[in-house]
Motif scaffolding. Structure first.
Motif: not given
Length: 258
Positions: A66-91
């Motif tokens: 995930l890190n190599t593909y540019g995802f970032r961890k957005v919540d320090p208390d749980r394993w939540e990751f985000a990416h600007a192009s990783f959106l629900r329904g926007q394949t």
């Protein structure tokens, strides 16, 4: 399937499909804003979903990818990751998620690639350590739950074991305090042996000689060997017998054929 050719990278596409599957929402699913995803249970995720999609069960390796593909961890208390192009329904945006250092301008690419590689390695190392810690925490929590269940079961057994003697003691105290009940219990306990003895005597009495009750003057019915037991109750043995107020005496015939 390579990025840049109009299709998403295999890793990105498989990750999207895992997150999108409603059957695995208890393990991995979309975040509240549908612009991130959460690994709810890293231990179950590494034991079930990772082997099914990536042929390994290393959660830290997944985080490194995930890190190599540019995802970032957005919540320090749980394993939540985000990416600007990783959106629900926007394949159609998934093709924009590419591995770091895999594309860029040709001129001066050497320095940029080295910098991106160093940054990716640092992020991967940090993510690797955090993933190992999270997996260990999950494992310890599961062991703790199992221990708690065993302790609760043992405690219930101890309480049951302590309850039975108390019930027995309370019953005994109640019986001792109620003399009528105590007598009934004692009578019931002795009734069965008495009934058995009576039945046995009735069965054996058919083929044996029975003692006969003799009135005064009937001793001769047994012959000269009859013994008058009335003398045992008289003042002088061998004298006249006065057995009771009715004037009756008792005699038993003896078998002298021995």
């Amino acid at each position: 399937m390579a990025a840049g050719g109009g299709a998403a990278a295999p890793f990105v596409w498989k990750t999207y499909m895992m997150v999108e599957d409603p059957g695995t929402d208890g393990v991995i699913g979309w975040g509240r804003g549908n612009n991130s995803f959460v690994v709810v249970d890293p231990f179950v995720f590494s034991q079930t979903l990772l082997p099914a999609h990536f042929k390994h069960n290393n959660f830290s390796s997944f985080v490194r990818q995930l890190n190599t593909y540019g995802f970032r961890k957005v919540d320090p208390d749980r394993w939540e990751f985000a990416h600007a192009s990783f959106l629900r329904g926007q394949t159609h945006l998934l093709r924009n998620i590419v591995r770091r250092g895999s594309s860029g301008p040709a001129g001066g690419a050497g320095g940029g690639k080295k910098k991106n590689a160093a940054s990716a390695d640092a992020d991967a190392a940090g993510g690797d350590d955090m993933a190992m810690v999270a997996t260990e925490v999950v494992r310890l929590k599961q062991e703790q739950r199992a221990i708690d269940d065993r302790v609760a079961s043992m405690w219930r057994r101890v309480q049951e074991t302590e309850r039975r003697p108390k019930q027995m003691l309370a019953f005994l105290l109640k019986v001792v305090g109620d003399r009528d009940r105590l007598q009934r219990l004692v009578g019931d306990a002795g009734a069965a042996p008495d009934a058995a003895l009576a039945a046995e005597a009735a069965a054996e009495g058919g083929g044996e000689k029975r003692a006969r009750l003799l009135l005064d003057g009937d001793a001769a019915a047994f012959g000269p060997d009859a013994v008058d037991f009335a003398g045992f109750y008289s003042a002088a043995a061998g004298g006249d017998v006065a057995a009771d107020a009715a004037g009756s005496s008792f005699a038993f015939g003896l078998d002298t054929g021995y």
